[in-house]
Design a protein around this motif. Structure first.
Motif, PDB file in Angstrom:
ATOM      1  N   ILE A  73       0.820  -1.207   0.000  1.00  0.00           N
ATOM      2  CA  ILE A  73       0.000   0.000   0.000  1.00  0.00           C
ATOM      3  C   ILE A  73       0.857   1.262   0.000  1.00  0.00           C
ATOM      4  CG2 ILE A  73      -0.240   0.352   2.491  1.00  0.00           C
ATOM      5  CD1 ILE A  73      -3.129   0.344  -0.039  1.00  0.00           C
ATOM      6  N   ALA A  74       2.117   1.168   0.440  1.00  0.00           N
ATOM      7  CA  ALA A  74       2.992   2.335   0.494  1.00  0.00           C
ATOM      8  C   ALA A  74       3.327   2.876  -0.895  1.00  0.00           C
ATOM      9  CB  ALA A  74       4.277   1.999   1.242  1.00  0.00           C
ATOM     10  N   ARG A  75       3.129   2.055  -1.926  1.00  0.00           N
ATOM     11  CA  ARG A  75       3.418   2.507  -3.294  1.00  0.00           C
ATOM     12  C   ARG A  75       2.318   3.408  -3.853  1.00  0.00           C
ATOM     13  NH1 ARG A  75       4.979  -3.364  -5.916  1.00  0.00           N
ATOM     14  NH2 ARG A  75       6.793  -3.838  -4.589  1.00  0.00           N
ATOM     15  N   LEU A  76       1.185   3.472  -3.184  1.00  0.00           N
ATOM     16  CA  LEU A  76       0.027   4.197  -3.711  1.00  0.00           C
ATOM     17  C   LEU A  76       0.340   5.650  -4.074  1.00  0.00           C
ATOM     18  CD1 LEU A  76      -2.912   3.485  -4.325  1.00  0.00           C
ATOM     19  CD2 LEU A  76      -3.516   4.299  -2.048  1.00  0.00           C
ATOM     20  N   PRO A  77       1.035   6.425  -3.206  1.00  0.00           N
ATOM     21  CA  PRO A  77       1.304   7.831  -3.563  1.00  0.00           C
ATOM     22  C   PRO A  77       2.153   7.997  -4.825  1.00  0.00           C
ATOM     23  CG  PRO A  77       1.628   7.473  -1.214  1.00  0.00           C
ATOM     24  CD  PRO A  77       1.475   6.121  -1.837  1.00  0.00           C
ATOM     25  N   SER A  78       3.005   7.014  -5.145  1.00  0.00           N
ATOM     26  CA  SER A  78       3.821   7.122  -6.352  1.00  0.00           C
ATOM     27  C   SER A  78       3.045   6.739  -7.607  1.00  0.00           C
ATOM     28  CB  SER A  78       5.061   6.227  -6.228  1.00  0.00           C
ATOM     29  OG  SER A  78       4.696   4.857  -6.147  1.00  0.00           O
ATOM     30  N   GLU A  79       1.886   6.089  -7.426  1.00  0.00           N
ATOM     31  CA  GLU A  79       1.086   5.642  -8.564  1.00  0.00           C
ATOM     32  C   GLU A  79      -0.121   6.545  -8.824  1.00  0.00           C
ATOM     33  OE1 GLU A  79       0.062   1.714  -7.410  1.00  0.00           O
ATOM     34  OE2 GLU A  79       2.071   0.874  -7.731  1.00  0.00           O
ATOM     35  N   VAL A  80      -0.595   7.227  -7.769  1.00  0.00           N
ATOM     36  CA  VAL A  80      -1.790   8.066  -7.882  1.00  0.00           C
ATOM     37  C   VAL A  80      -1.510   9.406  -7.209  1.00  0.00           C
ATOM     38  CG1 VAL A  80      -4.251   8.265  -7.381  1.00  0.00           C
ATOM     39  CG2 VAL A  80      -3.247   6.010  -7.783  1.00  0.00           C
ATOM     40  N   GLU A  81      -1.917  10.500  -7.837  1.00  0.00           N
ATOM     41  CA  GLU A  81      -1.752  11.829  -7.260  1.00  0.00           C
ATOM     42  C   GLU A  81      -3.116  12.473  -7.064  1.00  0.00           C
ATOM     43  OE1 GLU A  81       0.780  14.085  -9.779  1.00  0.00           O
ATOM     44  OE2 GLU A  81       2.597  12.935  -9.301  1.00  0.00           O
ATOM     45  N   GLY A  82      -3.180  13.370  -6.068  1.00  0.00           N
ATOM     46  CA  GLY A  82      -4.415  14.111  -5.854  1.00  0.00           C
ATOM     47  C   GLY A  82      -4.850  14.098  -4.404  1.00  0.00           C
ATOM     48  N   ASN A  83      -5.981  14.773  -4.131  1.00  0.00           N
ATOM     49  CA  ASN A  83      -6.544  14.823  -2.791  1.00  0.00           C
ATOM     50  C   ASN A  83      -7.377  13.565  -2.518  1.00  0.00           C
ATOM     51  OD1 ASN A  83      -5.403  17.311  -2.586  1.00  0.00           O
ATOM     52  ND2 ASN A  83      -7.284  18.372  -1.955  1.00  0.00           N
ATOM     53  N   VAL A  84      -7.424  13.178  -1.244  1.00  0.00           N
ATOM     54  CA  VAL A  84      -8.079  11.933  -0.859  1.00  0.00           C
ATOM     55  C   VAL A  84      -9.561  11.929  -1.216  1.00  0.00           C
ATOM     56  CG1 VAL A  84      -8.732  10.490   1.098  1.00  0.00           C
ATOM     57  CG2 VAL A  84      -6.423  11.453   0.974  1.00  0.00           C
ATOM     58  N   GLY A  85     -10.283  13.005  -0.878  1.00  0.00           N
ATOM     59  CA  GLY A  85     -11.728  13.054  -1.101  1.00  0.00           C
ATOM     60  C   GLY A  85     -12.120  12.831  -2.559  1.00  0.00           C
ATOM     61  N   PRO A  86     -11.603  13.642  -3.499  1.00  0.00           N
ATOM     62  CA  PRO A  86     -11.942  13.436  -4.917  1.00  0.00           C
ATOM     63  C   PRO A  86     -11.544  12.055  -5.439  1.00  0.00           C
ATOM     64  CG  PRO A  86     -10.976  15.610  -4.599  1.00  0.00           C
ATOM     65  CD  PRO A  86     -10.828  14.874  -3.306  1.00  0.00           C
ATOM     66  N   LEU A  87     -10.414  11.528  -4.958  1.00  0.00           N
ATOM     67  CA  LEU A  87      -9.986  10.206  -5.410  1.00  0.00           C
ATOM     68  C   LEU A  87     -10.973   9.133  -4.965  1.00  0.00           C
ATOM     69  CD1 LEU A  87      -6.127  10.419  -4.761  1.00  0.00           C
ATOM     70  CD2 LEU A  87      -7.275  10.335  -6.979  1.00  0.00           C
ATOM     71  N   LEU A  88     -11.477   9.237  -3.738  1.00  0.00           N
ATOM     72  CA  LEU A  88     -12.467   8.271  -3.264  1.00  0.00           C
ATOM     73  C   LEU A  88     -13.779   8.410  -4.027  1.00  0.00           C
ATOM     74  CD1 LEU A  88     -11.947   8.230   0.617  1.00  0.00           C
ATOM     75  CD2 LEU A  88     -11.393   6.421  -1.018  1.00  0.00           C
ATOM     76  N   ASP A  89     -14.160   9.650  -4.356  1.00  0.00           N
ATOM     77  CA  ASP A  89     -15.390   9.863  -5.119  1.00  0.00           C
ATOM     78  C   ASP A  89     -15.309   9.176  -6.486  1.00  0.00           C
ATOM     79  OD1 ASP A  89     -16.550  11.320  -3.096  1.00  0.00           O
ATOM     80  OD2 ASP A  89     -15.878  13.262  -3.880  1.00  0.00           O
TER      81      ASP A  89
END
Length: 587
Positions: A165-181
């Motif tokens: 799960i630690a690789r997630l920030p290097s694979e996806v960028e942006g704010n948490v809320g919009p990404l979850l939406d």
């Protein structure tokens, strides 16, 4: 008897050896091509010609070769193999609608591979060179519960939370809320965010999240997808006890909605709490793994701890694992502590830590427990000199060794070279006392950048214990380790600290590891992310009761193994133990 030959290509170093595997092979000496060399000079072992003498295994200076005789019933049962002389997986777990099935076993034994196959991340090859066709898979699993699953594999919607799960920030960028939406397909995000206490991170960048926040975010993102099958790979890493149980409840709710769920987990209490069934995965790490038939969760975990599969007539551990059932007697204070730490405070923009004064004695290990974001890591950094306190002063005329929370290194080279660069002594005592018990001797020639999370964790622990220090600070040493590695790590740490008349603080969320290790407890309470307060060190019974009272969780004991099992909230046992203020030790 079926036989497989496995060559760990990461460990194999043909430029540093004399190809002893080939030169000493009896088959090669009589003219057979039992072992040949590829373009890189690495061995290719013919399993048809190999007699299983094991000479190449013992002659290889890098422990890169395994020759394994398998039970007859596994012949022609290989689900996937990573090429000639590669890791082989036998069997798969069975997804069942409305149930949570767990996978339990050592690291490097195929649990993640099994999830990747079921989650369509990896197409199984049934031991052949090419991936199998749909018809071949249906024929292979004909007559089993998996036949229907593979018959509709390409039609099934699958949601998969990976281990790394630690690789997630290097694979996806942006704010948490919009990404979850973006990934919300069931309209459940708001409820899941509330259940897992993520409201405060919705406006933050993904790259600013801690390991525990990323883990909970991964669980929410997986659970909010509209799928019929859900797979979670180690969902409790970096979470405190309270967060682990919240994640377990979230996963159980998916099953209650009729979904099929499979979980890989090393925390036995969490696994027990969330699962209906467990599959035991046994074999030889990095060589082969076998997924057993499903068992009820209590029976399955007890069988795993016993180390003997009665139905399969397989023993995979020489001794059973047993747990303490009583608190240790009150810690007898010695004449003079190793050091006293004064009252300390550390203030940040939005967080304040208060630490009451305390002490620690030679040969003592103090467990450090409490919710995430209450200052445990900050306290370790204050003692290590990484941070300066706002009030109070840490005056330690001691040699200190510090293992940080997240093991990382930019070192380029082998594990051996890494350890030699950090330690003043690299001798036989270190090998016997630390490296062999932690399994580091088996990966000494591996490149440090190629290590798995568990291998890197053990390497960093070894580099810390290899230092001749008065005080050792360990921050979450059990993360990424399997059950057996955790207990082995705990035994090594206790032996080193006691043998050197040193002392240690150990921060961890695995209640079983903390119970095994600790002489006393330093308990952190407070409002996570806002204020933390440290109390202690306290005698074990008092400390564990204070800690679990804050969390609101009680444990009972399994009568067969003595292992702690989480009581269901508001159950009879839960209410009775809370009334007696006995949250963990009931004897």
């Amino acid at each position: 008897m079926p036989r497989i030959a496995v060559v760990n290509r990461n460990k194999c170093q043909p430029k540093k050896c004399s190809t002893e595997c080939k030169n000493f092979c009896p088959g090669v000496r009589i003219g057979d091509e039992t072992i040949t060399l590829d373009d890189e000079g690495k061995p290719i072992i013919s399993e048809e010609l190999c007699t299983g003498c094991g000479i190449c295994v013992h002659k290889c200076p890098f422990n890169a070769i395994h020759i394994i005789n398998l039970p007859e019933e596994l012949e022609n049962q290989c689900v996937h193999r990573y090429g000639p002389n590669g890791f082989a997986l036998y069997g798969l777990p069975i997804p069942r609608e409305g149930k949570v099935s767990g996978l339990i076993g050592r690291n490097g034994i195929g649990k993640t591979t099994a999830l990747e196959i079921l989650g369509r991340e990896l197409r199984p090859n049934l031991g052949q060179e090419e991936p199998s066709t749909a018809d071949e898979l249906k024929e292979f699993f004909k007559g089993s519960e998996l036949q229907a699953y593979f018959g509709r594999l390409d039609e099934v919607e699958i949601s998969y939370k990976p281990q790394a799960i630690a690789r997630l920030p290097s694979e996806v960028e942006g704010n948490v809320g919009p990404l979850l939406d973006e990934v919300d397909e069931r309209g459940k995000t708001d409820q899941l965010v509330q259940d897992l206490d993520l409201e405060e991170v919705l406006d933050r960048e993904l790259s600013s999240l801690s390991g525990g926040e990323l883990q909970r975010l991964g669980v929410v993102a997986t659970a909010t997808k509209d799928s019929s099958l859900y797979y979670f790979d180690e969902p409790s890493s970096h979470l405190d006890v309270y967060q682990r149980l919240n994640v377990a409840r979230t996963i159980r709710k998916l099953a209650e909605e009729g979904k099929a769920v499979i979980v890989v987990e090393h925390d036995l209490a969490t696994l027990d709490y969330m699962c209906d069934y467990v599959h035991i995965v046994y074999g030889t790490p990095n060589a082969y793994g076998v997924v057993s038939e499903p068992r009820g969760v209590r029976v399955g975990i007890n069988v795993y701890l016993e180390g003997y599969l009665r139905e399969e007539n397989v023993r995979f551990r020489s001794k059973p694992i047993r747990f303490k059932t009583r608190a240790p007697t009150s810690y007898q204070e010695r004449e003079k502590p190793l050091f006293d730490f004064p009252h300390l405070t550390k203030s940040f923009d939005s967080f304040k830590l208060n630490v009451g004064g305390g002490d620690i004695f030679q040969g003592e290990i103090v467990g450090v427990v409490g919710p995430n974001a209450t200052g445990k890591t900050t306290f370790a950094k204050l003692l290590a000199g990484v941070l300066k306190p706002t009030r109070g002063e840490v005056e330690l005329n001691l040699e200190i060794a510090y293992k940080p929370q997240y093991p990382q290194t930019k070192f380029q080279g082998t594990v051996r070279e890494y350890l030699m660069s950090r330690l003043s002594k690299f001798d036989q005592n270190l090998k016997i006392e630390v490296l062999e018990p932690l399994g580091i001797d088996e990966i000494l020639e591996s490149q440090i950048q190629s290590l798995s999370g568990g291998e890197l964790q053990r390497t960093v622990i070894a580099s810390c214990l290899g230092q001749s220090s008065d005080l050792y600070l360990f921050d979450e040493p059990s993360a990424y380790l399997d059950v057996e590695q955790r207990l082995r790590m705990a035994r090594v740490l206790k032996r080193v600290v006691e043998g050197r008349n040193a002392a240690a603080f150990v921060i961890d969320h695995d209640v079983l590891a903390i119970d095994y290790l600790s002489d006393r407890l330093l308990v952190f309470t407070g409002d996570p992310g806002i204020e933390g307060n440290a109390k202690g060190p306290l005698e074990m019974r008092r400390g564990m009761n204070l800690f679990l009272q804050e969390v609101g969780v009680t444990f009972r004991r399994d009568p067969q193994t003595g292992r702690p099992r989480v009581n269901k909230p508001h159950s009879r046992l839960d209410e009775e133990q809370k009334e007696r203020s006995e949250y963990y030790y009931t004897g």
